[in-house]
Design a protein around this motif. Structure first.
Motif, PDB file in Angstrom:
ATOM      1  N   PRO A  56       0.800  -1.228   0.000  1.00  0.00           N
ATOM      2  CA  PRO A  56       0.000   0.000   0.000  1.00  0.00           C
ATOM      3  C   PRO A  56       0.835   1.280   0.000  1.00  0.00           C
ATOM      4  N   ALA A  57       0.736   2.024  -1.093  1.00  0.00           N
ATOM      5  CA  ALA A  57       1.381   3.337  -1.224  1.00  0.00           C
ATOM      6  C   ALA A  57       0.330   4.307  -1.758  1.00  0.00           C
ATOM      7  N   PHE A  58      -0.129   5.241  -0.911  1.00  0.00           N
ATOM      8  CA  PHE A  58      -1.278   6.077  -1.249  1.00  0.00           C
ATOM      9  C   PHE A  58      -1.029   7.569  -1.074  1.00  0.00           C
ATOM     10  N   ASP A  59       0.218   7.985  -0.815  1.00  0.00           N
ATOM     11  CA  ASP A  59       0.477   9.414  -0.697  1.00  0.00           C
ATOM     12  C   ASP A  59       0.200  10.118  -2.025  1.00  0.00           C
ATOM     13  N   GLU A  60      -0.274  11.348  -1.926  1.00  0.00           N
ATOM     14  CA  GLU A  60      -0.479  12.144  -3.138  1.00  0.00           C
ATOM     15  C   GLU A  60       0.865  12.631  -3.673  1.00  0.00           C
ATOM     16  N   ALA A  61       0.894  12.938  -4.948  1.00  0.00           N
ATOM     17  CA  ALA A  61       2.118  13.426  -5.604  1.00  0.00           C
ATOM     18  C   ALA A  61       1.988  14.920  -5.899  1.00  0.00           C
ATOM     19  N   PRO A  62       3.132  15.601  -6.037  1.00  0.00           N
ATOM     20  CA  PRO A  62       4.501  15.098  -5.857  1.00  0.00           C
ATOM     21  C   PRO A  62       4.829  14.888  -4.378  1.00  0.00           C
ATOM     22  N   ALA A  63       5.733  13.964  -4.143  1.00  0.00           N
ATOM     23  CA  ALA A  63       6.139  13.663  -2.775  1.00  0.00           C
ATOM     24  C   ALA A  63       7.604  13.240  -2.775  1.00  0.00           C
ATOM     25  N   ASP A  64       8.330  13.680  -1.751  1.00  0.00           N
ATOM     26  CA  ASP A  64       9.754  13.362  -1.630  1.00  0.00           C
ATOM     27  C   ASP A  64      10.011  12.599  -0.339  1.00  0.00           C
ATOM     28  N   TYR A  65      10.929  11.652  -0.421  1.00  0.00           N
ATOM     29  CA  TYR A  65      11.284  10.809   0.713  1.00  0.00           C
ATOM     30  C   TYR A  65      12.807  10.804   0.826  1.00  0.00           C
ATOM     31  N   PRO A  66      13.358  11.569   1.758  1.00  0.00           N
ATOM     32  CA  PRO A  66      14.819  11.664   1.874  1.00  0.00           C
ATOM     33  C   PRO A  66      15.420  10.376   2.401  1.00  0.00           C
ATOM     34  N   HIS A  72      11.402  10.033  -5.170  1.00  0.00           N
ATOM     35  CA  HIS A  72      10.500  11.128  -5.557  1.00  0.00           C
ATOM     36  C   HIS A  72       9.327  10.550  -6.328  1.00  0.00           C
ATOM     37  N   ARG A  73       8.125  10.768  -5.809  1.00  0.00           N
ATOM     38  CA  ARG A  73       6.916  10.300  -6.478  1.00  0.00           C
ATOM     39  C   ARG A  73       6.385  11.395  -7.389  1.00  0.00           C
TER      40      ARG A  73
END
Length: 288
Positions: A56-66, A72-73
């Protein structure tokens, strides 16, 4: 005078009446199985009365994960988390990367009835909090039965390796899954590169539909080393598995998924794989 016994049918010449045997009731047809492609490695499956969600991956875009290898989504999910039905089972290939489990995905995980994943992820996610007692780690070839809505499936963990040999300490453990249900057998590869252990899956199971994580994942800091299968590697695995249908996952919506998605139909455009590739439209429930 003693009355004579009544003549039987053979003596009287009258045929005995025999009730015809009732036709056996036909076996009920398996409930239809449906699949909805949510995005990246996330699909929503309805297998009879049981609802299954993968990675399950449901974050809205754009999204960054350091991180050491930042993610980067670029495109959000085709189905928002608040539109999900109650989830009976989550198949989580691993918990350490946001394209397989992000912030909103963890909220979804907390509401699921059962979660199957790697032993390491189960230890991290199941020690306390809302998933305690509902998350279990499976080693390769371990199986569990899960029942919901009158439907029982058997889930078997399968080998996976999330990068070149020798990078396991960096990528962390990952698992695939085989799901056997009344109507077919599914394989979900999880994030893996092609390696010899995958061949045994086809030897152990008759795979109807294979969900293969592709994308040829690369990172600037790791040079030419790939961390998921390319389209051609996916096609080679499809041959080894003997899968009747192949559904690609994990091939778009993130910067690190470097391969042009157009390479997928090209790789499957061979006589021996003709008709096996199936590309799912995002957000639409389709019959398997």
């Amino acid at each position: 005078m003693t009355p004579s016994a009544p003549a039987d049918a053979s003596e009287s010449g009258t045929a005995a009446e025999v009730e015809p045997a009732a036709d056996p009731a036909p076996a009920p047809a398996p409930a239809p199985a449906t699949v909805t492609y949510v995005g990246t490695a996330t699909v929503l499956l309805r297998l009879g009365g049981l609802t299954v969600l993968t990675d399950p991956a449901f974050d809205e875009a754009p999204a960054d994960y350091p991180g050491a290898r930042p993610l980067h989504r670029t495109t959000g999910p085709a189905l928002a988390a608040d539109r999900l039905p109650p989830v009976d089972l989550v198949l989580l290939s691993h918990d350490q990367h946001a394209d397989n489990l992000d912030h909103t995905g963890r909220e979804v995980l907390a509401r699921a009835a059962t979660v199957l994943t790697t032993p390491e992820a189960a230890a991290r996610l199941g020690d306390d909090g809302p998933t305690k007692g509902r998350i279990e780690g499976l080693a390769p070839w371990e199986s569990r039965e899960v029942t919901a809505g009158g439907t029982t499936v058997t889930v078997t963990a399968t080998p996976a390796r999330h990068g070149p040999e020798g990078t396991e300490h960096v990528t962390g453990p990952v698992t695939g899954f085989v799901v056997e249900y009344d109507g077919g057998t599914l394989y979900v590869s999880g994030d893996t590169v092609r390696h010899d252990a995958l061949t045994e899956i086809g030897a152990r199971f008759a795979i109807d539909t294979a969900f293969l994580h592709l994308g040829d994942a690369h990172f600037p800091t790791t040079g030419d080393r790939a961390f998921s299968m390319s389209a051609h590697e996916g096609a080679a695995l499809a041959r080894a598995l003997g899968a009747r249908t192949v559904i690609p996952l994990h091939f778009d919506s993130w910067h690190h998924l470097a391969e042009d998605p157009a390479r997928i139909p090209e790789a499957f455009d061979t006589p021996d794989l003709a008709g096996r590739l199936r590309l799912l439209p995002p957000g639409v429930a389709e019959t398997l």
